[in-house]
Design a protein around this motif. Structure first.
Motif, PDB file in Angstrom:
ATOM      1  N   ASN A  92       0.846  -1.197   0.000  1.00 54.05           N
ATOM      2  CA  ASN A  92       0.000   0.000   0.000  1.00 54.05           C
ATOM      3  C   ASN A  92       0.878   1.241   0.000  1.00 54.05           C
ATOM      4  O   ASN A  92       1.858   1.323   0.744  1.00 54.05           O
ATOM      5  N   THR A  93       0.514   2.228  -0.826  1.00 48.99           N
ATOM      6  CA  THR A  93       1.274   3.468  -0.905  1.00 48.99           C
ATOM      7  C   THR A  93       0.352   4.656  -0.748  1.00 48.99           C
ATOM      8  O   THR A  93      -0.661   4.752  -1.440  1.00 48.99           O
ATOM      9  N   ILE A 128      -0.053   0.140  10.952  1.00 51.32           N
ATOM     10  CA  ILE A 128       0.933   0.168   9.884  1.00 51.32           C
ATOM     11  C   ILE A 128       1.696  -1.155   9.891  1.00 51.32           C
ATOM     12  O   ILE A 128       2.306  -1.522  10.904  1.00 51.32           O
ATOM     13  N   ASN A 129       1.663  -1.868   8.770  1.00 54.08           N
ATOM     14  CA  ASN A 129       2.411  -3.109   8.636  1.00 54.08           C
ATOM     15  C   ASN A 129       3.637  -2.914   7.758  1.00 54.08           C
ATOM     16  O   ASN A 129       3.690  -1.994   6.936  1.00 54.08           O
ATOM     17  N   LYS A 130       4.608  -3.778   7.916  1.00 57.12           N
ATOM     18  CA  LYS A 130       5.856  -3.672   7.156  1.00 57.12           C
ATOM     19  C   LYS A 130       5.567  -3.704   5.664  1.00 57.12           C
ATOM     20  O   LYS A 130       4.761  -4.490   5.189  1.00 57.12           O
ATOM     21  N   VAL A 145       2.318  -0.027  15.150  1.00 50.53           N
ATOM     22  CA  VAL A 145       3.352  -0.222  14.139  1.00 50.53           C
ATOM     23  C   VAL A 145       3.870  -1.645  14.303  1.00 50.53           C
ATOM     24  O   VAL A 145       4.439  -1.994  15.336  1.00 50.53           O
ATOM     25  N   ASN A 146       3.649  -2.464  13.298  1.00 49.30           N
ATOM     26  CA  ASN A 146       3.917  -3.894  13.410  1.00 49.30           C
ATOM     27  C   ASN A 146       5.210  -4.311  12.715  1.00 49.30           C
ATOM     28  O   ASN A 146       5.549  -3.812  11.635  1.00 49.30           O
ATOM     29  N   SER A 147       5.930  -5.217  13.320  1.00 51.16           N
ATOM     30  CA  SER A 147       6.982  -6.047  12.746  1.00 51.16           C
ATOM     31  C   SER A 147       7.840  -5.396  11.675  1.00 51.16           C
ATOM     32  O   SER A 147       7.765  -5.723  10.501  1.00 51.16           O
ATOM     33  N   GLY A 148       8.654  -4.440  12.097  1.00 51.82           N
ATOM     34  CA  GLY A 148       9.637  -3.877  11.192  1.00 51.82           C
ATOM     35  C   GLY A 148       9.179  -2.693  10.374  1.00 51.82           C
ATOM     36  O   GLY A 148       9.956  -2.152   9.587  1.00 51.82           O
TER      37      GLY A 148
END
Length: 430
Positions: A224-225, A237-239, A255-258
């Motif tokens: 997604n952008t 927000i995912n990586k 804010v998830n995983s990186g």
């Protein structure tokens, strides 16, 4: 004779004239190519500009009718273009509308193929009262006008479709509700402004080139952008999500995983931020960072957190000026550091010590946050990890000892042995 009649009828059916539009360009009688107005009620009507331009000098209104428009030349509308109670389909069509384009009372305008709309850009599209602007799979709509959503409205892009507009605006979204749904590999481009809706959903690899604001929750996944700023009540927000601007939230930010996001420059945290398995600069603020009363920052350490070992400039939270003075750390504010996931990854080595930069304030002392730091032993796993918090060089660090975690069968054996030992102890006491 019967045979001849059959052949004649069959020829008529196969002829293109049998499929002629209700209104199409007439090269002989050119006066037929202009109408003062076109008012459609309870009918099915088609317009084809393939042969040349057609003009409605005043109002074009589709009321309770199914209207279809196609053709490579312009359909020129000198007044407003209204769709009421029914559906207008634009398929590889070209419009030049001087007035407003209104979609009202549960109506739908559907875009198929490539549709271009020009005209007076000071006028706009209005989607009102449970109406929809739908782009079919692979369709493109380009308009130089603003699209405004009012009193429950929906913009829906199917897979691989594209919407290009001057801007997309909304009125009363909190009191009523609008939705913007962007399908897989679909794109919305606007020249300026913020797309504001009560509900925004994005499919795989979808793109919005604009600022985005929703009074609901918003999840951004890998691919997604959003080129501008992002605002939501609850923001996840995912990586792999790409955000060109800053992020804002009302209730919570996760804010998830990186993943990594940029906060507003002068950031005063309110409510809750959750960092799950954060990597370097999972959140960063350009100028300052402080904690409002009742705010909570939850840091759940994980494998990605190894990126911040022994390097303050790769801290999980990074700001230029952390504010730890009087009035800058509100009552009830907390920074919770959770260890429960720390030793679960293969990158953690039994016996090694890890000094992880949690929060770095590059140019300001934040030792005053000691009173709000809390190292949480939140599971049995954490019992096998020794942790310590220390402030040095304008940075808060946690030093953690990695150790092996027994398998479930080992836990059972340990607890069984403890139970036997306790039983023997009780017998001796008797």
């Amino acid at each position: 004779m019967k045979t001849l009649s059959y052949i004649f009828i069959s020829s008529m059916i196969a002829s293109p004239f049998a499929l002629a539009a209700d209104w199409e360009y007439d090269p002989v009688d050119t006066s037929a190519n202009t109408k003062e107005e076109l008012l459609l009620v309870n009918q099915t009507y088609s317009i084809d500009t393939t042969g040349g331009k057609l003009t409605v000098e005043g109002l074009l209104q589709n009321a309770s009718s199914k209207l279809s428009i196609t053709g490579e030349n312009d359909l020129i509308v000198g007044g407003e273009f209204k769709t009421l109670y029914q559906k207008t389909t634009l398929a590889d069509a070209n419009l030049n509308v001087a007035g407003k384009i209104l979609i009202q009372y549960g109506s739908t305008v559907e875009i198929n193929g490539t549709v271009n709309e020009t005209g007076d850009t000071s006028k706009g599209w209005e989607i009102q009262q449970a109406s929809n602007l739908n782009l079919a799979e692979g369709a493109t709509l380009t308009t130089g006008k603003t699209i405004t959503m009012m009193w429950v409205a929906n913009i829906n892009l199917a897979a691989n479709s594209k919407l290009n507009a001057k801007s997309i605006a909304s009125l009363y979204e909190n009191e009523t509700g609008f939705s913007v749904n962007v399908g897989d590999n679909a794109t919305i481009n606007v020249d300026s402004g913020t797309i504001s809706a009560k509900s925004i959903t994005l499919g795989n690899n979808s793109t919005i080139n604009a600022n985005v604001k929703t009074s609901g929750s918003l999840t951004l996944n890998a691919g997604n952008t959003i080129s501008g700023n992002v605002t939501a009540t609850d923001l996840i927000i995912n990586k792999g999500a790409n955000i060109g601007g800053t992020i804002n939230y009302t209730n919570s930010l996760t804010v998830n995983s990186g993943a990594a996001v940029v906060l507003p420059s002068y950031f005063h945290q309110s409510n809750t931020i959750n960092l799950n398995n954060p990597g370097t600069k999972a959140i960063s603020s350009g100028v300052e960072y402080w904690f409002n009363a009742g705010s909570t920052l939850n840091i759940h350490l994980g494998n990605n957190s190894l990126a911040a070992v022994n390097d303050r400039f790769k801290a999980l939270v990074f700001t230029l000026y952390g504010k730890a003075g009087e009035g800058q750390t509100g009552e009830g504010a907390k920074i919770n550091v959770y260890l429960s996931d720390f030793v679960l990854g293969e990158d953690f080595v039994d016996g090694e010590q890890y000094k992880i930069a949690l929060i770095c304030s590059q140019h300001a002392n934040i030792s005053g946050w000691e009173s709000i730091f809390n190292l949480v032993d939140d599971s049995a796993v954490a019992d096998f990890v020794e942790g310590s918090l220390v402030h040095e060089n304008n940075t808060w660090w946690v030093t953690v000892q990695g150790v092996s975690i027994p398998e479930p069968s080992t836990y059972a054996a340990i607890f069984g042995a403890l139970a036997l030992a306790f039983a023997a102890y009780r017998r001796r006491k008797r």
